[in-house]
Design a protein around this motif. Structure first.
Motif, PDB file in Angstrom:
ATOM      1  N   ASN A   1     -33.366 -40.377  51.594  1.00  0.00           N
ATOM      2  CA  ASN A   1     -33.477 -38.661  51.306  1.00  0.00           C
ATOM      3  C   ASN A   1     -32.095 -37.830  51.255  1.00  0.00           C
ATOM      4  OD1 ASN A   1     -36.337 -39.198  51.016  1.00  0.00           O
ATOM      5  ND2 ASN A   1     -36.639 -38.476  52.767  1.00  0.00           N
ATOM      6  N   TYR A   2     -32.406 -36.653  50.404  1.00  0.00           N
ATOM      7  CA  TYR A   2     -31.024 -35.816  50.603  1.00  0.00           C
ATOM      8  C   TYR A   2     -31.336 -34.579  51.205  1.00  0.00           C
ATOM      9  CZ  TYR A   2     -28.565 -39.328  47.178  1.00  0.00           C
ATOM     10  OH  TYR A   2     -27.968 -40.466  46.659  1.00  0.00           O
ATOM     11  N   VAL A   3     -30.250 -33.896  51.919  1.00  0.00           N
ATOM     12  CA  VAL A   3     -30.405 -32.371  52.218  1.00  0.00           C
ATOM     13  C   VAL A   3     -29.403 -31.987  51.464  1.00  0.00           C
ATOM     14  CG1 VAL A   3     -30.144 -30.735  54.237  1.00  0.00           C
ATOM     15  CG2 VAL A   3     -31.021 -33.328  54.667  1.00  0.00           C
ATOM     16  N   PHE A   4     -29.776 -30.530  50.918  1.00  0.00           N
ATOM     17  CA  PHE A   4     -28.717 -29.971  50.231  1.00  0.00           C
ATOM     18  C   PHE A   4     -28.496 -28.741  50.958  1.00  0.00           C
ATOM     19  CE2 PHE A   4     -30.608 -32.332  46.732  1.00  0.00           C
ATOM     20  CZ  PHE A   4     -30.055 -32.416  45.688  1.00  0.00           C
ATOM     21  N   TYR A   5     -27.362 -28.705  51.625  1.00  0.00           N
ATOM     22  CA  TYR A   5     -26.557 -27.658  52.421  1.00  0.00           C
ATOM     23  C   TYR A   5     -25.951 -26.369  51.500  1.00  0.00           C
ATOM     24  CZ  TYR A   5     -27.425 -30.032  56.814  1.00  0.00           C
ATOM     25  OH  TYR A   5     -28.044 -30.701  57.648  1.00  0.00           O
ATOM     26  N   ASN A   6     -26.132 -25.364  51.330  1.00  0.00           N
ATOM     27  CA  ASN A   6     -25.495 -24.373  50.723  1.00  0.00           C
ATOM     28  C   ASN A   6     -24.196 -24.270  51.405  1.00  0.00           C
ATOM     29  OD1 ASN A   6     -24.693 -21.117  50.339  1.00  0.00           O
ATOM     30  ND2 ASN A   6     -25.838 -22.101  48.593  1.00  0.00           N
ATOM     31  N   PHE A   7     -23.126 -24.256  50.258  1.00  0.00           N
ATOM     32  CA  PHE A   7     -21.773 -24.226  50.773  1.00  0.00           C
ATOM     33  C   PHE A   7     -21.368 -23.014  51.583  1.00  0.00           C
ATOM     34  CE2 PHE A   7     -17.017 -24.114  50.183  1.00  0.00           C
ATOM     35  CZ  PHE A   7     -16.923 -25.270  50.433  1.00  0.00           C
TER      36      PHE A   7
ATOM     37  N   ALA B   1     -41.042 -23.534  51.149  1.00  0.00           N
ATOM     38  CA  ALA B   1     -41.377 -22.904  52.417  1.00  0.00           C
ATOM     39  C   ALA B   1     -42.490 -22.970  53.438  1.00  0.00           C
ATOM     40  CB  ALA B   1     -41.478 -21.395  51.776  1.00  0.00           C
ATOM     41  N   SER B   2     -43.009 -24.344  53.267  1.00  0.00           N
ATOM     42  CA  SER B   2     -44.083 -24.829  53.990  1.00  0.00           C
ATOM     43  C   SER B   2     -43.758 -26.178  54.419  1.00  0.00           C
ATOM     44  CB  SER B   2     -45.468 -24.529  53.698  1.00  0.00           C
ATOM     45  OG  SER B   2     -46.406 -25.325  54.066  1.00  0.00           O
ATOM     46  N   HIS B   3     -44.390 -26.580  55.747  1.00  0.00           N
ATOM     47  CA  HIS B   3     -43.978 -27.972  56.011  1.00  0.00           C
ATOM     48  C   HIS B   3     -45.139 -28.859  55.204  1.00  0.00           C
ATOM     49  CE1 HIS B   3     -42.158 -27.072  60.173  1.00  0.00           C
ATOM     50  NE2 HIS B   3     -41.319 -26.564  59.389  1.00  0.00           N
ATOM     51  N   THR B   4     -45.945 -28.321  54.782  1.00  0.00           N
ATOM     52  CA  THR B   4     -46.894 -29.034  54.021  1.00  0.00           C
ATOM     53  C   THR B   4     -47.300 -28.361  52.563  1.00  0.00           C
ATOM     54  OG1 THR B   4     -48.594 -27.588  55.040  1.00  0.00           O
ATOM     55  CG2 THR B   4     -48.442 -29.969  56.076  1.00  0.00           C
ATOM     56  N   PRO B   5     -46.241 -28.579  51.949  1.00  0.00           N
ATOM     57  CA  PRO B   5     -46.192 -27.602  50.573  1.00  0.00           C
ATOM     58  C   PRO B   5     -47.413 -28.105  49.663  1.00  0.00           C
ATOM     59  CG  PRO B   5     -44.611 -29.148  50.516  1.00  0.00           C
ATOM     60  CD  PRO B   5     -45.110 -29.328  51.870  1.00  0.00           C
ATOM     61  N   VAL B   6     -47.610 -27.119  48.662  1.00  0.00           N
ATOM     62  CA  VAL B   6     -48.493 -27.261  47.522  1.00  0.00           C
ATOM     63  C   VAL B   6     -47.787 -26.677  46.229  1.00  0.00           C
ATOM     64  CG1 VAL B   6     -50.519 -27.368  48.836  1.00  0.00           C
ATOM     65  CG2 VAL B   6     -49.790 -25.278  48.029  1.00  0.00           C
ATOM     66  N   SER B   7     -48.363 -27.244  45.312  1.00  0.00           N
ATOM     67  CA  SER B   7     -47.717 -26.565  43.938  1.00  0.00           C
ATOM     68  C   SER B   7     -47.837 -25.144  43.936  1.00  0.00           C
ATOM     69  CB  SER B   7     -48.472 -27.053  42.804  1.00  0.00           C
ATOM     70  OG  SER B   7     -47.851 -26.654  41.455  1.00  0.00           O
ATOM     71  N   GLY B   8     -46.589 -24.387  43.356  1.00  0.00           N
ATOM     72  CA  GLY B   8     -46.329 -23.231  43.589  1.00  0.00           C
ATOM     73  C   GLY B   8     -45.737 -22.242  44.672  1.00  0.00           C
ATOM     74  N   HIS B   9     -45.521 -23.412  45.813  1.00  0.00           N
ATOM     75  CA  HIS B   9     -44.949 -22.744  46.956  1.00  0.00           C
ATOM     76  C   HIS B   9     -43.415 -22.534  46.729  1.00  0.00           C
ATOM     77  CE1 HIS B   9     -47.671 -23.892  50.502  1.00  0.00           C
ATOM     78  NE2 HIS B   9     -47.855 -22.947  49.945  1.00  0.00           N
ATOM     79  N   ASN B  10     -42.767 -21.455  47.426  1.00  0.00           N
ATOM     80  CA  ASN B  10     -41.506 -21.038  47.279  1.00  0.00           C
ATOM     81  C   ASN B  10     -40.569 -21.951  47.870  1.00  0.00           C
ATOM     82  OD1 ASN B  10     -39.883 -18.926  46.131  1.00  0.00           O
ATOM     83  ND2 ASN B  10     -39.543 -18.543  48.053  1.00  0.00           N
ATOM     84  N   VAL B  11     -39.368 -21.998  47.382  1.00  0.00           N
ATOM     85  CA  VAL B  11     -38.089 -22.614  47.993  1.00  0.00           C
ATOM     86  C   VAL B  11     -37.278 -21.593  48.460  1.00  0.00           C
ATOM     87  CG1 VAL B  11     -36.069 -24.238  47.480  1.00  0.00           C
ATOM     88  CG2 VAL B  11     -38.522 -24.690  46.419  1.00  0.00           C
ATOM     89  N   HIS B  12     -36.761 -21.602  49.812  1.00  0.00           N
ATOM     90  CA  HIS B  12     -35.948 -20.770  50.489  1.00  0.00           C
ATOM     91  C   HIS B  12     -34.545 -21.659  51.288  1.00  0.00           C
ATOM     92  CE1 HIS B  12     -38.555 -20.495  54.131  1.00  0.00           C
ATOM     93  NE2 HIS B  12     -38.025 -21.358  54.173  1.00  0.00           N
ATOM     94  N   GLN B  13     -33.920 -21.123  51.994  1.00  0.00           N
ATOM     95  CA  GLN B  13     -32.945 -21.760  52.730  1.00  0.00           C
ATOM     96  C   GLN B  13     -33.244 -21.375  54.221  1.00  0.00           C
ATOM     97  OE1 GLN B  13     -28.794 -20.211  52.500  1.00  0.00           O
ATOM     98  NE2 GLN B  13     -29.066 -18.277  53.511  1.00  0.00           N
TER      99      GLN B  13
ATOM    100  N   GLU C   1     -32.019 -22.823  58.535  1.00  0.00           N
ATOM    101  CA  GLU C   1     -31.107 -23.893  59.213  1.00  0.00           C
ATOM    102  C   GLU C   1     -32.102 -25.158  59.354  1.00  0.00           C
ATOM    103  OE1 GLU C   1     -29.528 -24.109  63.796  1.00  0.00           O
ATOM    104  OE2 GLU C   1     -30.493 -22.354  63.054  1.00  0.00           O
ATOM    105  N   TYR C   2     -31.125 -26.312  59.068  1.00  0.00           N
ATOM    106  CA  TYR C   2     -31.897 -27.584  59.119  1.00  0.00           C
ATOM    107  C   TYR C   2     -32.313 -28.017  60.507  1.00  0.00           C
ATOM    108  CZ  TYR C   2     -32.547 -32.418  58.119  1.00  0.00           C
ATOM    109  OH  TYR C   2     -33.216 -33.687  57.768  1.00  0.00           O
ATOM    110  N   VAL C   3     -33.539 -28.200  60.387  1.00  0.00           N
ATOM    111  CA  VAL C   3     -34.290 -28.848  61.643  1.00  0.00           C
ATOM    112  C   VAL C   3     -34.915 -30.154  61.604  1.00  0.00           C
ATOM    113  CG1 VAL C   3     -34.711 -26.562  62.247  1.00  0.00           C
ATOM    114  CG2 VAL C   3     -36.466 -27.488  60.818  1.00  0.00           C
ATOM    115  N   GLY C   4     -34.748 -30.795  60.318  1.00  0.00           N
ATOM    116  CA  GLY C   4     -34.983 -32.398  60.238  1.00  0.00           C
ATOM    117  C   GLY C   4     -36.324 -32.684  59.858  1.00  0.00           C
ATOM    118  N   THR C   5     -36.928 -31.489  59.173  1.00  0.00           N
ATOM    119  CA  THR C   5     -38.318 -31.726  58.571  1.00  0.00           C
ATOM    120  C   THR C   5     -38.375 -32.256  57.315  1.00  0.00           C
ATOM    121  OG1 THR C   5     -38.517 -29.155  58.175  1.00  0.00           O
ATOM    122  CG2 THR C   5     -39.782 -29.950  60.298  1.00  0.00           C
ATOM    123  N   THR C   6     -39.411 -32.994  56.562  1.00  0.00           N
ATOM    124  CA  THR C   6     -39.328 -33.540  55.350  1.00  0.00           C
ATOM    125  C   THR C   6     -39.204 -32.504  54.260  1.00  0.00           C
ATOM    126  OG1 THR C   6     -41.825 -33.844  55.529  1.00  0.00           O
ATOM    127  CG2 THR C   6     -40.154 -35.758  56.186  1.00  0.00           C
ATOM    128  N   ASN C   7     -39.798 -31.354  54.574  1.00  0.00           N
ATOM    129  CA  ASN C   7     -39.788 -30.264  53.720  1.00  0.00           C
ATOM    130  C   ASN C   7     -38.669 -29.739  53.193  1.00  0.00           C
ATOM    131  OD1 ASN C   7     -39.989 -28.847  56.077  1.00  0.00           O
ATOM    132  ND2 ASN C   7     -40.135 -26.888  55.083  1.00  0.00           N
TER     133      ASN C   7
END
Length: 244
Positions: A84-90, A99-111, A113-119
């Motif tokens: 898997n890849y992690v995308f770190y903002n420069f 934006a959820s540990h259990t995402p569903v379609s339509g969930h937002n994407v945000h930044q 601090e990386y905590v190692g969760t699969t979302n």
């Protein structure tokens, strides 16, 4: 030629006739660990994924804007041992994720601090047209997607059910930027005759760094090593130890 097993293929499993092996291999090379890239819309490559308002805060929104070569529009890739890849903002050094540990379609994407969760992790899928889709590792039926089929400033980025939509397809471009090369010394701008040096040329952990008259000796010389997230390590030439 690119090994077919190197990356997942799209559902068609077919290679487009106008995409050469060299082009595919070049795109794949941008997915290397530590690469800094622009993530461009496949609909209009002038528009790239970025952090809204160049924010460095947790929960800051992910959107697209016309590429202005900003630090908030660049992402440094970390490839994990699971593929898997992690995308770190420069700019912020925070990772983008659903934006959820259990995402569903339509969930937002945000930044955040990386905590190692699969979302916060993404699976790169190579499409037959030379683009990529990025599936969320917490739910691989969801893909990173634009909220509109017409890219323009401030269009939101979210996760939606994976499909053949071009809103879910992206290309990568390497982000070039000025950086140091070779060795350097650290001198205050107010007194350039002085330089930072490891005290007494020590090679032990916890040694002090202090100002002294610049003489170019090894304890005053540092090399750099760029790491993910836009950071650099400064390594003392004499001791081989990292400044911190």
């Amino acid at each position: 030629a690119l090994d077919d097993a190197a990356l997942p293929s799209d559902e068609s499993g077919l290679a487009a006739a106008d995409v050469t092996d060299e082009e595919l291999a070049g795109a794949a090379s941008l997915l290397a660990n530590g690469k800094t890239v622009y993530v461009r819309s496949a609909i209009n490559s002038n528009y790239v994924v970025c952090i809204k308002g160049a924010s460095t805060a947790n929960h800051a929104n992910v959107e697209i804007r016309k590429n202005a070569w900003g630090a908030n529009q660049r992402f440094t890739l970390l490839k994990l041992s699971n593929g898997n890849y992690v995308f770190y903002n420069f700019k912020s050094s925070k990772a983008i994720g659903a934006a959820s540990h259990t995402p569903v379609s339509g969930h937002n994407v945000h930044q955040y601090e990386y905590v190692g969760t699969t979302n916060q992790q993404w699976v790169a899928v190579a499409n037959s047209d030379g683009t990529y889709s990025f599936l969320n590792a917490a739910n691989k039926n969801l893909a990173l997607a634009l909220n509109s089929g017409t890219p323009k400033d401030n269009v939101n980025v979210r996760v939606t059910t994976k499909s053949n939509s071009k809103t879910q397809r992206f290309t990568l471009a390497e982000a070039s930027f000025a950086q140091f090369s070779g060795s350097l010394t650290l001198r205050p701008s107010s007194k350039t005759s002085m330089a930072e040096a490891v005290e007494s040329g020590s090679k032990t952990n916890g040694a002090k760094v202090q100002l002294g008259t610049s003489n170019g000796s090894a304890p005053q010389v540092f090399t750099y090593q760029r790491i993910w997230g836009g950071y650099y390590l400064l390594i003392n030439k004499n001791s081989g130890m990292v400044l911190g």
